[in-house]
Enzyme design. Structure first.
Site, PDB file in Angstrom:
ATOM      1  NE  ARG A 261      -3.068  -0.233   3.061  1.00  0.00           N
ATOM      2  CZ  ARG A 261      -4.246  -0.740   2.731  1.00  0.00           C
ATOM      3  NH1 ARG A 261      -5.098  -0.023   2.034  1.00  0.00           N
ATOM      4  NH2 ARG A 261      -4.585  -1.961   3.104  1.00  0.00           N
ATOM      5  CB  CYS A 324     -28.469  -4.961  -8.565  1.00  0.00           C
ATOM      6  SG  CYS A 324     -29.840  -4.396  -9.506  1.00  0.00           S
ATOM      7  CE1 TYR A 353      -3.458  -5.272  -1.148  1.00  0.00           C
ATOM      8  CE2 TYR A 353      -3.102  -3.167  -0.064  1.00  0.00           C
ATOM      9  CZ  TYR A 353      -2.709  -4.463  -0.325  1.00  0.00           C
ATOM     10  OH  TYR A 353      -1.549  -4.949   0.241  1.00  0.00           O
TER      11      TYR A 353
END
Ligand code: PLP
Length: 386
Positions: A261, A324, A353
């Protein structure tokens, strides 16, 4: 003022390449690598490929001389193709298939196993010269429960007793070189934590070396360096972490860290177009299949109006995708300026990510990726087509 990425206009990038679009700033990735090298001059930095495995991004990280941490045969192959020095690469598997183990043996990378049963399986295929085992120290830390990967009840690594048994077994099979690994969690913004990890693993190493009569060649404290996503979060003082670790780290073994990260997160922006404005919802053309973190963890990402970064906040609004699911949201009750259909929003800190977790769910095909370097930009992954 319009939002710029490097020296490029975000609106122009959205027009040229379409939306949703992941854009990465090369200079920022290089800057983060520089910071790591300066803060940890004696540590081997192995980039965690899972954070962002775009081939161009891997190439630029490999060219900086970092190693790679790969979790399966596919990530190993990505790393090989990107030009990483395989002698600096680690294979940290969780429940690997035999094909993964074969690939790690073939590429002769450091094999890091998180269970003794996998070593028993490995030696039926081949016995490496050096082995590493992953210990679970019984605690972990991370911004969300989903990314705390150490501690009781987590599936990762072995306790100290089992780790001892694993090294004994490896020794009995003639393995002569040893490494130990710990990865306890991701997105940690507490500077003391990395010091604590180093102390804990050194204690474990001391006990294991005494009992086993071995010397470890590498000690790996994993990834986990966090980045600020929210306004109240502060950037880690890397230099202070590095200085403290260098004081407390006494072992002659090579110290390894596996940041993912930290290297790529802040370089990434997701550009998305506003398609619909209804009630208190702003509908955009990116969905949870484009960027999963908000739906998966409730993760916060800064979102700005790309056409006017200085516009005054006039509303608290929900920003949602076209899928949805109620989890298909990017922001709830977020203070935002006036927004119109056709506007471009920039969702920030998505370089880690982000695209790697994208799917085709609900027929939302994966977006394109672009790499920016100052005023230059190039497509580094084509938009997926039906
Ligand atoms: C084994 C291993 N190493 C390194 C990392 C990278 O962690 P981070 O992105 O928090 O630095 C991960 C992430 O889950 C991991 O599983």
């Amino acid at each position: 003022m319009e939002f710029r990425i490097g020296d490029c206009s975000s609106l122009e990038l959205a027009k040229i390449y379409g939306t949703p679009l992941y854009v990465y700033d090369k200079i920022m990735i290089l800057q983060r690598i520089k910071e790591l090298k300066e803060a940890f001059p004696n540590v081997q930095i192995c980039y965690a490929v899972k954070a962002n495995s775009n081939p161009e991004i891997l190439k630029l990280i490999a060219a900086e001389g970092l190693g790679a941490d790969c979790s399966n045969r596919i990530e190993l192959e990505y790393a090989r193709r990107a030009g990483f020095d395989m002698s600096k690469c680690i294979f940290t598997s969780v429940n690997p298939k035999n094909e993964d183990l074969e690939k790690a043996l073939e590429l002769d990378v450091l094999i890091n196993l998180d269970d003794i049963s996998i070593f028993k399986r490995l030696v039926k295929i081949g016995t490496p010269d050096k082995i590493c085992f992953r210990i679970n120290p019984g605690f972990g830390k991370g911004k969300f429960p989903g990314i705390v990967v150490g501690g009781h009840g987590t599936k990762f690594g072995m306790n100290e007793d089992l780790t001892l048994e694993a090294f004994k077994l490896a020794k009995s099979f003639g393995v002569k070189r040893f490494g130990i690994h710990m990865m306890t969690g991701s997105c940690v913004l507490n500077e003391e934590y990395f010091e604590e990890l180093t102390l804990v693993i050194q204690d474990i190493v001391e006990r294991l070396e005494k009992t086993l009569d071995i010397k470890f060649e590498s000690i790996d404290i994993g990834g986990g360096l966090g980045v600020p996503y929210e306004k109240h979060e502060r950037k880690l003082n890397l230099k202070s972490i590095g200085d403290k670790i260098s004081i407390i780290y006494k072992h002659p073994a090579k110290l390894i860290m596996e940041p993912g990260r930290f290297i790529v997160a802040e370089s990434g922006t997701l550009l998305t177009e506003v398609t619909t404005i209804k009630n208190n919802f702003i509908g955009i053309d990116a969905g949870m299949s484009t960027l999963l973190r908000p739906a998966l963890y409730g993760a916060y990402h800064p979102i700005i109006l790309a056409n006017n970064t200085e516009a005054e906040f006039v509303q608290e609004i929900n920003i949602v995708g076209p899928i949805c699911e109620n989890t298909d949201f990017f922001a709830k009750n977020r203070a935002m300026p006036k927004i119109n259909e056709g506007d471009i929003l920039a969702i920030q800190v998505v370089g880690a990510y982000g695209f790697v977790m994208a799917s085709q769910y609900n027929g939302i095909l994966r977006p394109a990726e672009v790499l920016v370097e100052h005023s230059e930009h190039k497509l580094i992954r084509e938009r997926e087509l039906i």
